[in-house]
Every structure is written in structure tokens, then in C-alpha cells.
Write a protein that holds these residues in place. Sequence first.
Motif, PDB file in Angstrom:
ATOM      1  N   HIS B 712       0.827  -1.204   0.000  1.00  0.00           N
ATOM      2  CA  HIS B 712       0.000   0.000   0.000  1.00  0.00           C
ATOM      3  C   HIS B 712       0.856   1.246   0.000  1.00  0.00           C
ATOM      4  CE1 HIS B 712      -3.574  -2.383   1.908  1.00  0.00           C
ATOM      5  NE2 HIS B 712      -3.117  -2.897   0.783  1.00  0.00           N
ATOM      6  N   GLU B 713       1.790   1.234   0.911  1.00  0.00           N
ATOM      7  CA  GLU B 713       2.644   2.410   1.042  1.00  0.00           C
ATOM      8  C   GLU B 713       3.391   2.665  -0.264  1.00  0.00           C
ATOM      9  OE1 GLU B 713       6.506   3.762   3.570  1.00  0.00           O
ATOM     10  OE2 GLU B 713       5.310   2.086   4.339  1.00  0.00           O
ATOM     11  N   MET B 714       3.881   1.560  -0.833  1.00  0.00           N
ATOM     12  CA  MET B 714       4.685   1.718  -2.046  1.00  0.00           C
ATOM     13  C   MET B 714       3.840   2.247  -3.197  1.00  0.00           C
ATOM     14  SD  MET B 714       7.614  -1.055  -2.228  1.00  0.00           S
ATOM     15  CE  MET B 714       8.848  -1.175  -0.970  1.00  0.00           C
ATOM     16  N   SER B 715       2.635   1.734  -3.323  1.00  0.00           N
ATOM     17  CA  SER B 715       1.820   2.254  -4.428  1.00  0.00           C
ATOM     18  C   SER B 715       1.463   3.713  -4.193  1.00  0.00           C
ATOM     19  CB  SER B 715       0.552   1.421  -4.623  1.00  0.00           C
ATOM     20  OG  SER B 715       0.475   0.402  -3.700  1.00  0.00           O
ATOM     21  N   GLU B 716       1.345   4.089  -2.909  1.00  0.00           N
ATOM     22  CA  GLU B 716       1.011   5.494  -2.646  1.00  0.00           C
ATOM     23  C   GLU B 716       2.147   6.415  -3.078  1.00  0.00           C
ATOM     24  OE1 GLU B 716       0.066   5.480   1.466  1.00  0.00           O
ATOM     25  OE2 GLU B 716      -1.754   4.314   1.102  1.00  0.00           O
ATOM     26  N   VAL B 717       3.371   6.024  -2.742  1.00  0.00           N
ATOM     27  CA  VAL B 717       4.481   6.916  -3.076  1.00  0.00           C
ATOM     28  C   VAL B 717       4.924   6.767  -4.525  1.00  0.00           C
ATOM     29  CG1 VAL B 717       5.327   6.961  -0.723  1.00  0.00           C
ATOM     30  CG2 VAL B 717       6.246   5.296  -2.346  1.00  0.00           C
ATOM     31  N   ALA B 718       4.469   5.715  -5.199  1.00  0.00           N
ATOM     32  CA  ALA B 718       4.984   5.439  -6.538  1.00  0.00           C
ATOM     33  C   ALA B 718       4.758   6.624  -7.470  1.00  0.00           C
ATOM     34  CB  ALA B 718       4.322   4.191  -7.106  1.00  0.00           C
ATOM     35  N   TYR B 719       3.545   7.133  -7.471  1.00  0.00           N
ATOM     36  CA  TYR B 719       3.283   8.234  -8.395  1.00  0.00           C
ATOM     37  C   TYR B 719       3.774   9.555  -7.811  1.00  0.00           C
ATOM     38  CZ  TYR B 719       1.084  11.195 -11.820  1.00  0.00           C
ATOM     39  OH  TYR B 719       0.884  12.109 -12.813  1.00  0.00           O
ATOM     40  N   ALA B 720       3.536   9.735  -6.515  1.00  0.00           N
ATOM     41  CA  ALA B 720       3.873  11.013  -5.898  1.00  0.00           C
ATOM     42  C   ALA B 720       5.376  11.283  -5.960  1.00  0.00           C
ATOM     43  CB  ALA B 720       3.386  11.027  -4.449  1.00  0.00           C
ATOM     44  N   GLU B 721       6.165  10.304  -5.673  1.00  0.00           N
ATOM     45  CA  GLU B 721       7.608  10.554  -5.605  1.00  0.00           C
ATOM     46  C   GLU B 721       8.357   9.959  -6.778  1.00  0.00           C
ATOM     47  OE1 GLU B 721       9.370   9.713  -1.885  1.00  0.00           O
ATOM     48  OE2 GLU B 721       7.757  10.673  -0.747  1.00  0.00           O
ATOM     49  N   GLY B 722       7.885   8.839  -7.261  1.00  0.00           N
ATOM     50  CA  GLY B 722       8.607   8.198  -8.354  1.00  0.00           C
ATOM     51  C   GLY B 722       8.117   8.657  -9.711  1.00  0.00           C
ATOM     52  N   GLY B 723       6.962   9.281  -9.771  1.00  0.00           N
ATOM     53  CA  GLY B 723       6.455   9.794 -11.019  1.00  0.00           C
ATOM     54  C   GLY B 723       6.052   8.707 -11.997  1.00  0.00           C
ATOM     55  N   GLY B 724       5.674   7.519 -11.495  1.00  0.00           N
ATOM     56  CA  GLY B 724       5.284   6.455 -12.410  1.00  0.00           C
ATOM     57  C   GLY B 724       3.958   5.853 -11.990  1.00  0.00           C
ATOM     58  N   ARG B 725       3.117   5.530 -12.980  1.00  0.00           N
ATOM     59  CA  ARG B 725       1.841   4.916 -12.637  1.00  0.00           C
ATOM     60  C   ARG B 725       1.986   3.424 -12.371  1.00  0.00           C
ATOM     61  NH1 ARG B 725      -2.136   8.691 -14.004  1.00  0.00           N
ATOM     62  NH2 ARG B 725      -1.328  10.224 -15.475  1.00  0.00           N
ATOM     63  N   ASN B 726       2.991   2.836 -12.983  1.00  0.00           N
ATOM     64  CA  ASN B 726       3.216   1.401 -12.772  1.00  0.00           C
ATOM     65  C   ASN B 726       4.054   1.212 -11.503  1.00  0.00           C
ATOM     66  OD1 ASN B 726       4.087  -1.221 -12.781  1.00  0.00           O
ATOM     67  ND2 ASN B 726       4.173  -1.343 -15.011  1.00  0.00           N
ATOM     68  N   ALA B 727       3.373   0.839 -10.440  1.00  0.00           N
ATOM     69  CA  ALA B 727       4.066   0.766  -9.150  1.00  0.00           C
ATOM     70  C   ALA B 727       5.228  -0.235  -9.177  1.00  0.00           C
ATOM     71  CB  ALA B 727       3.069   0.375  -8.062  1.00  0.00           C
ATOM     72  N   VAL B 728       5.033  -1.342  -9.900  1.00  0.00           N
ATOM     73  CA  VAL B 728       6.102  -2.352  -9.943  1.00  0.00           C
ATOM     74  C   VAL B 728       7.346  -1.750 -10.567  1.00  0.00           C
ATOM     75  CG1 VAL B 728       6.753  -4.585 -10.854  1.00  0.00           C
ATOM     76  CG2 VAL B 728       4.444  -4.223 -10.011  1.00  0.00           C
ATOM     77  N   ASN B 729       7.145  -0.983 -11.664  1.00  0.00           N
ATOM     78  CA  ASN B 729       8.289  -0.358 -12.310  1.00  0.00           C
ATOM     79  C   ASN B 729       9.004   0.584 -11.359  1.00  0.00           C
ATOM     80  OD1 ASN B 729       8.011  -1.627 -14.640  1.00  0.00           O
ATOM     81  ND2 ASN B 729       7.295   0.115 -15.854  1.00  0.00           N
ATOM     82  N   VAL B 730       8.213   1.380 -10.632  1.00  0.00           N
ATOM     83  CA  VAL B 730       8.840   2.348  -9.735  1.00  0.00           C
ATOM     84  C   VAL B 730       9.621   1.620  -8.645  1.00  0.00           C
ATOM     85  CG1 VAL B 730       8.403   4.206  -8.103  1.00  0.00           C
ATOM     86  CG2 VAL B 730       7.092   4.061 -10.223  1.00  0.00           C
ATOM     87  N   ILE B 731       9.037   0.538  -8.149  1.00  0.00           N
ATOM     88  CA  ILE B 731       9.755  -0.210  -7.104  1.00  0.00           C
ATOM     89  C   ILE B 731      11.089  -0.712  -7.649  1.00  0.00           C
ATOM     90  CG2 ILE B 731       9.728  -2.309  -5.718  1.00  0.00           C
ATOM     91  CD1 ILE B 731       6.692  -1.968  -5.501  1.00  0.00           C
ATOM     92  N   ALA B 733      12.810   0.369 -10.299  1.00  0.00           N
ATOM     93  CA  ALA B 733      13.759   1.344 -10.811  1.00  0.00           C
ATOM     94  C   ALA B 733      14.124   2.409  -9.788  1.00  0.00           C
ATOM     95  CB  ALA B 733      13.191   2.012 -12.066  1.00  0.00           C
ATOM     96  N   ASP B 734      13.257   2.655  -8.811  1.00  0.00           N
ATOM     97  CA  ASP B 734      13.539   3.729  -7.869  1.00  0.00           C
ATOM     98  C   ASP B 734      13.699   3.242  -6.436  1.00  0.00           C
ATOM     99  OD1 ASP B 734      13.746   5.995  -9.389  1.00  0.00           O
ATOM    100  OD2 ASP B 734      11.571   6.148  -9.646  1.00  0.00           O
ATOM    101  N   ILE B 735      12.605   2.676  -5.931  1.00  0.00           N
ATOM    102  CA  ILE B 735      12.580   2.417  -4.491  1.00  0.00           C
ATOM    103  C   ILE B 735      13.660   1.420  -4.085  1.00  0.00           C
ATOM    104  CG2 ILE B 735      11.154   1.603  -2.594  1.00  0.00           C
ATOM    105  CD1 ILE B 735       8.738   2.630  -4.081  1.00  0.00           C
ATOM    106  N   ARG B 736      13.799   0.359  -4.905  1.00  0.00           N
ATOM    107  CA  ARG B 736      14.856  -0.603  -4.588  1.00  0.00           C
ATOM    108  C   ARG B 736      15.849  -0.657  -5.739  1.00  0.00           C
ATOM    109  NH1 ARG B 736      13.935  -3.005   0.497  1.00  0.00           N
ATOM    110  NH2 ARG B 736      16.122  -3.401   0.149  1.00  0.00           N
ATOM    111  N   ALA B 737      16.301   0.531  -6.150  1.00  0.00           N
ATOM    112  CA  ALA B 737      17.151   0.602  -7.335  1.00  0.00           C
ATOM    113  C   ALA B 737      18.464  -0.150  -7.145  1.00  0.00           C
ATOM    114  CB  ALA B 737      17.427   2.057  -7.672  1.00  0.00           C
TER     115      ALA B 737
END
Lengths: 519, 787
Positions: B712-731, B733-737
Motif C-alpha cells: 500500500h505504502e509503495m503504491s502510494e508513493v509510486a506516483y507522488a515521488e517516483g512519477g510512475g503509474r506502474n508501481a512495480v516499475n517504480v519499485i 527502478a527507484d525504491i529498490r534501485a
Amino acid sequence: MIAAGLSNLGVLAQIAEFTPLDTPEVQWAALLPLLILAGGGVVLLTVSSLVKAMAAPGVNAAATVLVGLASIIACVPVWQRVQDPERGPFTAVGGVIGIDGFSILATGLIAASVILAALLLDDYLRREDIDGVEMYALLLLSASGGVIMASANDLIVMFLGLEALSIAIYVMAAMHRRRIESQEAGFKYFIVGAFSSAFFLYGIAMVYGATGSTNLVEIATFLANNLLLRNGVLMLGMALLLVGFGFKVSAVPFQGWTPDVYQGAPTPVTAFMASAVKVAAFAGLIRVFYLALGTYSLDWKPAIYALAVLSMIIGATFAVVQTDVKRMMAYSSISHAGFVLVAVQAGTEKGVTAAIFYLTSYVFMVAGSFGVISLVGRRGDAAHSLDDYRGLSRSRPGLALAFTVFLLAQAGVPLTSGFVAKFNVIAAAVDARSFWLALIAMLASVIAAVLYLKIIVAMYLTGDDAEADDSVAGPKVSIPLPAAAAIGIAIVATLAIGVLPGYLFEVAGDAVPVLIALP
Amino acid sequence: MTGLVLLHALVAVLAPAVGARFGKRVFALTVIPSLATLVWLAVHLGDVLDGGAVTETYQWVPGLDLALSFRLDAFGALMVLLVSGIGALVVAYSAWYFPHRPDLGRFAMLLCGFSGAMLGLVLSDNILLIFVFWELTSITSYLLIGFDDTRESARKAALQAILITGAGGLAMLAGLVLIGQQSSGGTWSLDEIVHNAPSEGAVMSWAVVLVLAGAFTKSAQVPFHMWLPGAMAAPTPVSAYLHSATMVKAGVYLIARLAPAFADVGLWRELTAGVGVATMIWGAYRALRQHDLKLVLAFGTISQLGFLVALFGWGDSKLLFAGTAMLLAHAFFKAALFMIVGVIDHQAHSRDLRRLSGLGRRLPATAIIATLAAASMAGVPPLLGFMSKEAGFLGFADSLHSGADLVLAGLVVGSILTTAYTARFLWGAFAVKPGAEDPIGAEVDRPLPPLIIPAGLLAVASLVGGLYAPLADELVRPAAAALHEPAGEYHLHLWPGFTLPLLLSAVALMGGLALFALRRPVAALQRKVAVDNGADDAFFALYNATLRAAARITRIVQPGSLSFYLSAVLITFAVVPAIVMMGDWEVPDGAVWAESPFQAVIGVIVTVGAVGATLTRRRFAAVLTLGTVGYGVAMLFVVQGAPDLALTQFLIETVVLVLFLMVLRRLPERFAPRRTSSLRAAHALVALGVGAFVFAMALASLAARTERPLGHEMSEVAYAEGGGRNAVNVILADIRAFDTMGEIVVIAVAAIGTAALVRAGRARRDDEAVPDEIRAGVGVDDGGDGR
């Protein structure tokens, strides 16, 4: 082109202005030993594929040795920085890598294993027609995986290290294309290793589920501040992590693959497996259990106790009945793993110091042992039976003497590193009031001593009652210079640690791992 | 003192080279360290006998409290005298004993090395250092016993000796560590430990037993005595030096040092007295059965060592005094007798007392020396052995501890037997035997004087020590006092007056001679009741049984079968966590078997596919049914509303399936036939068990959730901070880069490995299975982390 590049940079800079990204500090300088190993592997592979001159004999091995040396040298300033009381241990890459004395020493040991293995490989590869640079590149990449594992401050990162370490070794074990045993070894190791990785991942997931983090510091903090009313998931996670580590350090009952793989793999690769992989795996084990899960030591100690007892006794007992020296050493490595587990089981700073000391001594004695075995194996890497060692003291007295020193060290005879190492372990166990474990360790040493004596007897006391003296002329073994250098380094280290253990003892004391939170 | 030990080591290192070049003259080199030690001892002897001590300490391993700390007191001086004095004589004797042979350098090296180790042992003040030297003496002894490495008996005896003494040594180390840890202030100094004996307790009683186990094995006490007769395979100078005068005394030495402090702890007194007396009687009894002169002496040595253990172990000051005197006397007479046996062997080329006949007349000087030494052994006045034995008898007669009378009775019995085998030895070596078959004796040449002079000196020392009792007293009294203050008010007397000990001595002598006179009926009786090699047979039976058992277990546990190893692993994986889970298992709230009919149907398909994959005999069919399982799981994702996950799963399944099929082209169509139905049943059981466990674990994990899912948390920050709608991609490429980068490194390693294997495998096509497996493995890992 250049202009386009510049304008691109400009665009990037603009973007950076608009979205200030909070990137963690990487601490490149502290990662240098690791980067040298990993980058060295990649560069070696690339350059060697492009430059014809690299195909000359010995060039790749020399390059690998240089990379290893550079990595060790790069460790020195980091060590000084860490030991400086004003600066102390720190983290890198946003807290997922811990730089403390422990990780630096482990890095140095793994790099030393790389050097020894490369020296042994040089002649071996030519002898066995396994040309090419891949082996060296894999060696370096595997070592970098080991370093990551030993310095990981985060379970996921540790898993990455484990994978990089293991995958390269699966391939290295299978590299001897003319020996069916080698391919069998690679395959077996791969299958069993894949299982262990899966268990390890499960364990990470469970621990994460129980504590809400994969970061070792946060796990430890969480466990220290919260009393878990229901800790089933955490227990499950610890058990699974232990299974994963148990595989890698080849503790009983996860040792099944060890004899087959050690025996089947090319002997220099076995030397690397027995030294670097053990160091990396134990480093990971100590980091996770001693540091992160230290508050639950009452729960994991009995499990490690059981693993230690089983490994020491079964490893030593099975080793005694083997007739293949390489296999004997495989079993004896299981027994040694048990000894390190005894030290870990103490769960004290003294225990960890003893484990570090033991591992350091073990790297050199085991790499040296397999170095000798690699030479005596001769072309085809097959002459490993006890009979192939009969009379070695006559045909190659120096080699026989070297092997004797390594074997005596493994048996724990005074004035070799093995004695002080074993003594440390026993003292730590007694100190932690594990009297029975200490006694069992003694008993296992006695059983293991039979094994080492059997080999020594084969080399020295060789006479045949019925036949004339010339029947035991001994095997004709050629000793190439690089391998001799590797064995020489191992001998010097083994005896130096044995005669003057004080220095290493201090270093091991400084290398006790610590938890470093992100500042 | 460090210097002296190092001098021994240095000379030992030089010896082989010198031996190769100068032959026998190497002994002139290796005698130097012993002589130097004697000179050094002479310098300090005055101080030391007055009760002083010379100490020397170098830090070695500060963290371990392992210091090179040496201490010479009067008892140490006595031991040094034995080690270096007899050592010098034995080296001199060796020079004349050996014929020319190429490996004399090695012999000289080992002998000199042993000498240094033994010197270190008796001078060490640190109990860990004692252990270090203790093991070094075991190793040099092992190499010297196996010196004639072309004889199988010698190799076997060497192995037996080092196994027993080595095992005992480690037991002793455990005991010493316990004592050191328990001692007040955690000191490792022998002197301090003895003067501030650690408090009693269960740990100390165990420590004492362990230390005694070490001492008993080293000093060949029953039931560990069997290695000593075997050790007679060593050349005679070695027997004279290591296996009578010095190394076997190491255990006695340790008991002597520790007895004053520990005699009352745990089972110390019971063990030393019981084992000592039993050893004394049994050794002497066995000595009566031997036909080899050297074995008579070997069993005699065992017997005498038992005597010494009983004397020292008791811990009374009078008995420590008696033991010290006996130690000295025994070293003199036994080394002399061994040398005499060597002389006989050298001249007559036989040691069989049934064949030697009339040597007494041919070799009068040898016979006289032997008689002197043997008389001291039997305790005949006026020799040193007599006075020591008297002192021992008196000590036990006066002792206040219970059981002293029993011990005394045992010692008298032992002494009777001692006299009997002494008589047998002299008779066997020198008497004229009219009925002997194939006798040797008439044509034996006289030995060169240098060969018998060392033995002669020792025999004369026995006599002088007896006749001039005050001289021996000068040495023995301070030595005993160094063990225990204050020493008892007792001196060595040549004529003690008509006392109980004298009576007992007379009984021992008369009884022994009577026993010797009745040797034929006694021998007949012994043949009926004796178990000759009981302990020896027991040792090898145990040794072989261990090897056999280990071999059998190895065959069962390590058959080399991958499926067996995996079963072992899977069972551990299932059983251990299951036990943990058992106490804390619960089903999550609202768990249902299926949320929709779709799920139920897919579930059935997946199950059928899995069962089919295990049942089919054809590889293609197995892979295809396995594919069904994978696609089924992907379908589950679709039903669950995770199309991206499903897509990934479909892709991976397809790639893996294609790879599988490519490999299968090269493999036989069917699996190899299964071996037995019971094996299949076992495999099925393991599979079902592990499956059930994983199922239970999945449920338990779901039930264990205490916090909000991280997703939940990750999908919430995915667009706000990572700028991506695809939460998996953001995770990824960004969150666990960093993790992703690490995975890429792993894949790179795998790719390099695969390439390497393909290259290496070009010569043989059937290697391709391995790279494919690895690629599949990476896919699994990638998926595991990405989700």
C-alpha cells in the motif's frame, strides 16, 4: 556528438533542479576494494576478449593476482579509517552496506583466496586444456559477491551477494569439460544451491514479516524495543535463514553436496570454495545472527549447537574412512565448519573473535592443502587416492613437508595456526559455559587427527614389508612456480599465525562486527 | 631458558644436513644443546637447591594469556638433569649403537627436537605452554617410533601411540582450560594455580578427571598402557630415553606438580591410587610373561610408572618426597637397563631370553652393570631404588587418609612381582640355560667400551646415590620441597632401623625370589588365566570397529544421489520449522478455499498438472504438464486482478518451456526406470509432506500479518515521488534501485558463466543442460525479488 552530449547534460541538470532527488551517499572510497574486484573481473573479461596478447600463458592469472592485491591494498586505508577511534565504522549506499573491521577483514581474506586460487589455476588450466579468461573473470565476480555478502547490512543485499557468489561457482565447478565428475559437481551444486537460495529468500520474507524491515540495524532495533507476543514467524524466518547459511557453510545435515562437489570440481576451484565461500557464508551468518538477531540468541543457539555437534562429529568420522584425499578434505571442511559454529554458538564477542581467527587461519591452511592436492592430482586431476601419496616424501620432500604442515595445522597441532584457532574456539565455548560442546569439539579433533595422520603416514612411513625400497619411489609431481608461490604463501601464513598469533588476535578483536545505523 | 629451547630447535633443524654430510659425527653436534643445558643448570643449581627459582617471561599471545614463561625450581632442576643428562648419554650411546645408515641425520634431528620439547615441558610455568610442549613430545615420539618406516609393525605402533597420547593430550587441554578459567584471577601460571588452588565444584572435579586422563595416557597407565610395549618398535636409544626416562614421565611430572593442590578435589586421590596400583601390578604381571628382553623392560616400565603415579598422586608431603626419589632412581636404572638390552641386541643380534645363554661369562662388564641397575630396580640395599621404595612404604604407612593401607598392600604385591621380573630379566639375559634351543652366547663378541660406558655411569649413579645417601638427599629434598611446602621431616636413609617398611622390603625381595624360583608352575598358571593382549586387542578392535561403522554410515548417508540429498534437505526444511510453527499455528480470518468458481477450476487444473508431472514417464509430457501448472498460476493472477504479474509469469513460463523443449531434443524420450516401489513411496511421502508444510506455512504467514502491507505504502508513493503509474516499475527502478542493480550484476555473472560453459562445452554437446538450468534459476531469483 559532443555538443549533443553537452546539451543533454544541460537538460539533465535542469531536471535535477526541478526534482531534487534525495540520493543516499555512496561512499565510493570505502567500496573501492569491492569495486576493484567486480570491475577487475569485468575489465579483465573485456580486455582479454579484445587483446590478443592477453592470451599468452600466465597473463590472465597475473592480472587476477594484481586485482586481488589491489583490492587488499585498497582495504588498508579503509581499515585505518574504521579503526580510528574518532571516525569508526560507517555505512555506505544508504545504509545497506556496513563498513566495519569485520567486513574489511572478510574482504581481505576473500581477496587473498582469489590470489591463491589464481596462482593455482594458472598451470592447472593449461594442464587440463581449459583455456580462456572466463575462469578468472568468474573468480573475481564470485569474490565480489562474497564481499557483498560479508558487508551487507541488509538481507536483500546479502541475498544478492549470495547469488553472485554462488552462480559463478556453479559454473566454475563444472568447467572441467573432460571430467564427467566436474559436470556432475556443477549440476549438483546448482540444484542444491538453488534450493538453499530459495530457503534463504523465504527466511528473509519471514523475518521481514515479523520485524517489518530487511535492514539488519532496523531488525535489531525492532527486536530490542518490542516484545513479540507471538514470534512464530520470526522463529520460522530464523530457521530458514539458518538452513540457507547451513548449506553454504556445509554444516550437517546440509552437507550432502559437499563431498561430491569438492571432489568433482577442479581442485583450484575447490580451494576457492573451501576458503572464500566459507568466509563469506560465515561472515553473513555472524552478521545476521550475532548482530541482527542477537536479542533472540537463546532461540537460535540450540539450533547452532546441534549443527555444530553434528558437523564436527559426522565430518570427522566420515572423513576417516575415505581413501580419496580430496574427499577426505571435503569431509574435514565439514568438521571445520562445525568448529566455527562452536565459536558462533558462544554468542559472545570472544566467540566471534575466535570465529574470525579460525576463518583467517583456515583460509590459508585449506587453500594450501588443496594446492598440494591439485599438484599431486596431476594431469586429469584424478590421482587423489591415498595410494597416490605413498612415498611423496621421497620424490617431493618439499611438497610432502608443506602438506604435513597444512595437515598438522588442520589437526590443531601447536606452533601452527590451527592450534591457536582451535584453542580460541574451545576457550570461547568454555567461557560461554558450553562445557559439553567444548568436550565434543575435543573428541572431534581426536577423530579428525586420525584422518590427517593417515595421510601423513602415507607420505612418510611408506615402506612395503615385502618389497624392496625402490617400490615406493613416490609419485612424480611437477611443481610449477605460481602454484609453489601459492603454497609458499599459505605455509608462511600458517606458521606465522601459529608462532606469532598475537597480531592476528588483535586484528580479530578489532574486527568484531558492529551494527551501524544510518547517521 | 627460551634460548636453550631455541638452541635445541636450531640444532635439530641443522641436523639432517649435517647428517647427510658427516654421517655419525652428527651426534657430536646434537649433544651440544644437552651439554649447554647441563652447564646452565650447574650455574643455577646452588640457588635453586636453596629454594630459589629462576624465572623468565616473554609475552607470546597476550589475548590468550599464552606467555613463554619459564620457571626453574628444584623439582624442575631434577627433571632437567634427567632430560639433559640422560639425553647426553643417550646421544653418545647412539653414536656407537647405530651402524652407518643414511637417515641418521633425521634420527638425530628428532632426538634433539624431542629433547628440546621435553626441556620446555619441564621448565614451563604456563599450563598452556605445557600443553604445547606436551603435544610436541607426542609428535616427536610418534616419528621416532615409526623411524623404521619399512616395518608395518612400527607404523602401526606409531599410529597407536600418537592416537592414545594425542587424545589424552586434548583431554588434558580441556581440563587445563577449565582449571585456568576457574582459577582465582584467571591465571595460567602453574606456580600460582598450585599455590591458590581454585575452589572446588562440579567443574573442577571434571577438570581433574580430564587432566588425569591426559597424564594417564602419556604415562601408559592401565587401561591406556598398550601403546608403550608397541613403542618398543623404536630403536633402543629411543626406548631408553623417551620410553623409560623422560617422555613417559611427563604424566607423572604433571601429577606431581598438581597433586599438592588437587589431591583432595573430586576423584583425584581415588583415581591416581587405584589406577597407579592396578598399573603397577598388571604391568609387572605381564612382564613375567615376556620373552623379549625389551618387552620385559617395557612392561616393567609400565609397572614402575604406576608406582610413581600412586606415590605422587596421594599428595602427602612424605609421598611426594618418596616419589621424587623414585623418579630419580627409576630414570637411572631403567635407562641403564635399556642400554644394556641394546648392547645385547647389538652384539648377539637377539633379545629372546629363551635363546640367550651364557652371556654373563662372555660379557662380564655388561653383566655387572646390568646387575647393579637391576638390583636398584628390585629394591635391593644399598642402592637408590631400595631407599626410594622404603620411603614410599613409610609414606603410605604413616598416611592419615583412608585407604592408605590398601594402597600399601597393593604396592607390596607389585614389589614382589617387580623382584620376580627383575630376576627373570637377569636370568634371561645372562644365565646359562642348558635346555635352550638354538642358543646364542658362546660366539658373542665383547662390545666396545663406549657402548657400555653410558649405562655404566647410570648404574654407578644408582650405587653412589645409595651408598652416600646424603648426596641424593641434597637433590631430592629441595626438589620435593619445591612441590610442596613444607617438605616432610624425612631423609633418605641407607639404614632406617628395624621398621615396617624394612620388613615389607624384605617380603618383597623374598616373595619375588620365591616367585622366580617357582617360575615354571607360575608360567603354567599364567598361560591358563592370562588374557595376553587384552588391551591391545581392545584398542585395535575399537579402532577398526569405528572405521567400519563410519564406512557403513557413510554408505548410507552419502550415496552420491542427488535425490537423496535433496530429500534430506527438504525433510529438514519441513520438519524443523514445522516444530517451531506447531505451537503457534492459526488460520487467517476469513480464509476460504476459493473465492470464485474460476479459482476452483484453475486450482483443480494446477493440481492435476502437478500430479501428472510426477506420474508421467515421458520427458515431454512431464515438461508440458509442468507448463500447465505455470500457466494455471498465471491464470490465477489474472483472476485476482494482476494482469502485469500474469504477463510476466506467462513470459517466463513460455521461455522456460521453449528452453526445456530444446534441451529435451537431445535427451532420451523416457526417464530412467525408477528403482523400487518402496523408494517411490518414500519420495511420494517426502513430496506430500513438504507440500503440506509449504501450504501450512503460507497460511500461517498470512495469519501473522500485524501491520499494514508494505505494498500500500509503495503504491502510494509510486506516483507522488517516483512519477510512475506502474508501481512495480517504480519499485524496481527507484525504491529498490540498488537491489535491481545488484540483480543485474547477478544476471551478468550468470551470463558470463553460461557463455563460458557453452565455450567449454563445444567439444561435447551434451553439456548444454547446465547453462539452461542456470538461466532458469536466474529467472526464478529475479521473480522472487521483483515481487
